[in-house]
Design a protein around this motif. Structure first.
Motif, short mmCIF file in Angstrom:
data_model
loop_
_atom_site.label_atom_id
_atom_site.label_comp_id
_atom_site.label_asym_id
_atom_site.label_seq_id
_atom_site.Cartn_x
_atom_site.Cartn_y
_atom_site.Cartn_z
N ILE A 76 0.92 -1.35 0.08
CA ILE A 76 -0.04 0.27 -0.02
C ILE A 76 0.70 1.20 -0.18
N ALA A 77 0.39 2.46 -0.61
CA ALA A 77 1.11 3.53 -0.50
C ALA A 77 1.13 4.27 0.89
N GLY A 78 0.04 4.36 1.39
CA GLY A 78 -0.34 5.04 2.76
C GLY A 78 -1.69 4.22 3.16
N VAL A 79 -1.79 4.62 4.71
CA VAL A 79 -2.97 4.03 5.38
C VAL A 79 -3.08 5.04 6.67
N SER A 80 -4.24 4.95 7.13
CA SER A 80 -4.61 5.48 8.46
C SER A 80 -5.65 4.84 9.30
N ALA A 81 -5.53 4.82 10.56
CA ALA A 81 -6.54 3.82 10.91
C ALA A 81 -7.05 4.72 12.55
N LEU A 82 -8.24 4.65 12.93
CA LEU A 82 -8.73 5.23 13.96
C LEU A 82 -9.73 4.40 14.67
N ILE A 83 -9.53 4.31 16.05
CA ILE A 83 -10.12 3.50 16.83
C ILE A 83 -10.76 4.23 17.90
N PHE A 84 -11.97 4.05 18.41
CA PHE A 84 -12.74 4.64 19.70
C PHE A 84 -13.13 3.30 20.29
N GLU A 85 -12.98 3.45 21.79
CA GLU A 85 -13.40 2.43 22.90
C GLU A 85 -14.04 3.14 23.89
N LYS A 86 -15.26 2.64 24.20
CA LYS A 86 -16.07 3.35 25.28
C LYS A 86 -15.92 4.69 25.21
N ASP A 87 -16.02 5.29 24.05
CA ASP A 87 -16.24 6.86 23.80
C ASP A 87 -14.95 7.50 23.98
N GLN A 88 -13.87 6.73 23.95
CA GLN A 88 -12.49 7.34 24.16
C GLN A 88 -11.71 7.18 22.91
N GLU A 89 -10.87 8.05 22.57
CA GLU A 89 -10.16 7.67 21.34
C GLU A 89 -8.80 6.94 21.76
N VAL A 90 -8.63 5.78 21.38
CA VAL A 90 -7.75 4.82 21.89
C VAL A 90 -6.56 4.24 20.88
N TYR A 91 -6.90 4.95 19.57
CA TYR A 91 -5.78 4.78 18.56
C TYR A 91 -5.98 5.70 17.54
N TYR A 92 -4.77 6.26 16.90
CA TYR A 92 -4.95 6.87 15.80
C TYR A 92 -3.50 6.79 15.39
N ASN A 93 -3.38 6.50 14.10
CA ASN A 93 -1.90 6.57 13.48
C ASN A 93 -1.90 6.72 11.88
N ALA A 94 -1.12 7.00 11.24
CA ALA A 94 -0.97 7.20 9.81
C ALA A 94 0.29 6.81 9.29
N PHE A 95 0.54 5.97 8.25
CA PHE A 95 1.84 5.71 7.65
C PHE A 95 1.77 5.88 6.12
N GLY A 96 3.10 6.17 5.67
CA GLY A 96 3.19 6.33 4.14
C GLY A 96 2.64 7.51 3.63
N TYR A 97 1.98 7.63 2.35
CA TYR A 97 1.63 8.57 1.45
C TYR A 97 0.25 8.65 1.01
N ALA A 98 -0.68 9.81 1.25
CA ALA A 98 -1.90 9.97 0.36
C ALA A 98 -1.47 10.07 -0.92
N ASP A 99 -0.53 10.60 -1.44
CA ASP A 99 0.04 10.79 -2.69
C ASP A 99 1.70 10.45 -2.77
N ARG A 100 1.98 9.18 -2.91
CA ARG A 100 3.35 8.73 -3.02
C ARG A 100 4.18 9.66 -3.82
N GLU A 101 3.56 10.10 -4.97
CA GLU A 101 4.81 10.50 -6.08
C GLU A 101 4.92 12.19 -5.41
N ALA A 102 4.08 12.82 -4.99
CA ALA A 102 4.34 14.21 -4.47
C ALA A 102 4.76 14.09 -3.18
N GLN A 103 4.89 12.96 -2.38
CA GLN A 103 5.55 12.59 -1.00
C GLN A 103 4.62 13.46 -0.07
N LYS A 104 3.35 13.42 -0.14
CA LYS A 104 2.30 13.86 0.54
C LYS A 104 1.95 13.12 1.70
N PRO A 105 2.22 13.08 2.87
CA PRO A 105 2.00 11.97 3.82
C PRO A 105 0.27 11.93 3.93
#
Length: 422
Positions: A50-79
């Motif tokens: 994959i070029a890029g990925v993001s993930a978001l998780i809420f548990e019991k009404d709390q944000e317990v995970y967010y992160n992003a890796f790689g690129y939304a636009d790999r050629e433009a190096q846009k994270p």
């Protein structure tokens, strides 16, 4: 003095109870799970799948995970980041189902009403049962009318058989109901003129039933579908970054699309093709695909569902309606289920897959019984896990659909599958 002593005892007891409550309340997404998810997502980018990925998780009404890796636009190096806009494709479907069920709550229809009661375009339907010896279509009257329940669970027989080489497939392609230049009404007229691919209720076959739902919303409400879903779902949930047409000012945030080419090499889908639907307004506002969104916007939709219809001061649906949507609607007599079994031990509710049993093997997708979810053609995914009060959204932009990616993400969230009795 005695009174002060007893007050101190009472306060100590309360503090002890609170401390006990805090330590015994377990969290699924702890430091171990967070590290596991990070490692999994980073490895997918590092491997070039994959070029890029993001993930978001809420548990019991709390944000317990967010992160992003790689690129939304790999050629433009846009994270890839929290503000990245992606094509959600079939994750449009649950939003459409939600819009439809707002009308159900108003008493505008019942699920077992015939579709033709509101849309005469679908009256007296014929069913294609095969070709004769000369290749001509053999048709017979449908055993029963298509119902609204059928179009919410993909048992209608309404299909787009683009790869069918029979006379029936050729007719569907020539009729071209899903052409972007068609209005929803024109789309419905064309589908109504075609034979069904099977008798209503006989099979589960993924297709344009949810586009027919969008048409039905428009027909019953008297409001253009795009306006209705905006007013009844998107605006109340403050999903301000969710659109069919990406505003010009936001197009710099729009992710590129990628596909796996020969030799397992990831290549960019030409922007002209990838953006053609979402950079201009078309006559067709499909219910089955077409929306774009950010990860936080879609999480607001998911959190509304885990809260049984109400979120952040907005009530979209009643709790009993959400429960109905998240209940399996497929009887055991429906044995032909296309590729639905590849999702695991699931049935299908109203525009969601519904997990009915624990995984039967370690190769299956992980998840909790009672979970409901769906995904999109570019490998996006979301699910609602009422057992853990958890909602998860995974955003990527990869073709073809990558079920293995979802398996890895689910295993990272829940940990290795442990089969019952082992």
């Amino acid at each position: 003095m005695v009174r002060s002593f007893f007050l101190l005892l009472l306060l100590s007891g309360l503090l002890a109870c609170n401390a006990t409550d805090t330590t015994t309340e377990s969290s699924l997404i702890d430091a171990t799970a967070t590290a596991r998810i990070d490692s999994t997502l980073q490895s997918l980018v590092d491997a070039g799948s994959i070029a890029g990925v993001s993930a978001l998780i809420f548990e019991k009404d709390q944000e317990v995970y967010y992160n992003a890796f790689g690129y939304a636009d790999r050629e433009a190096q846009k994270p890839m980041d929290r503000n990245t806009i992606v094509r959600i494709y079939s994750m449009t479907k649950p939003i459409t189902g939600t819009a439809l069920m707002t009308l159900y709550e108003e008493g505008a229809f019942q699920l077992d009403d015939s579709l033709a009661q509101y849309a005469p375009e679908f009256a007296d339907m014929q069913v294609f049962v095969g070709p004769d010896e000369d290749g001509n279509m053999i048709l017979e009257p449908a055993k029963r009318p298509v119902t609204i329940r059928d179009i919410t669970r993909h048992t209608s027989g309404i299909v787009t058989s683009t790869s069918d080489t029979t006379a029936y497939g050729k007719l569907v392609r020539e009729t071209d109901p899903m052409n972007r230049e068609n209005t929803l009404e024109q789309m419905a007229e064309k589908f109504g003129s075609l034979p069904l691919a099977f008798h209503p209720g006989d099979q589960w076959a993924y297709g344009p039933s949810v586009d027919v739902q969008a048409f039905l919303v428009e027909r019953i409400s008297g409001v253009p579908y795009a306006d209705y879903v905006q007013a009844q779902v998107l605006d109340p949930l403050k999903m301000d970054n969710t659109h069919y047409v990406v505003p010009e000012a936001d197009r710099g945030r729009f992710a590129a699309a990628y596909r796996m080419a020969e030799g397992e090499k990831l290549e960019r889908v030409p922007d002209e093709a990838a953006n053609s639907f979402n950079f201009q307004r078309w006559a067709l506002t499909p219910g089955g695909y077409g929306l774009t969104s950010t990860i936080d916007d879609y999480m607001r939709f998911a959190r509304m569902l885990v809260h049984k219809g109400t979120f952040d001061g907005a009530t979209i649906l009643k709790p009993e309606t959400v429960e109905l949507m998240a209940t399996n609607q497929l009887s055991d007599t429906i044995s032909q289920r296309m590729w639905l079994p590849s999702k695991g031990q699931v049935g299908f509710g109203i525009d969601f897959a519904v997990r009915t049993r624990p995984p039967a093997s370690v190769e299956e997708n992980h998840g909790k019984v009672g979970e409901f979810f769906w995904d999109g053609a570019a490998s996006t995914l979301f699910w609602v896990d009422p057992v853990n009060e958890l909602t998860a959204v995974l955003f990527v932009q990869k073709f073809p659909f990558d079920g293995a990616l979802h398996k890895k993400f689910r295993d990272a969230v829940y940990g290795p599958i442990v089969l019952t009795g082992q």
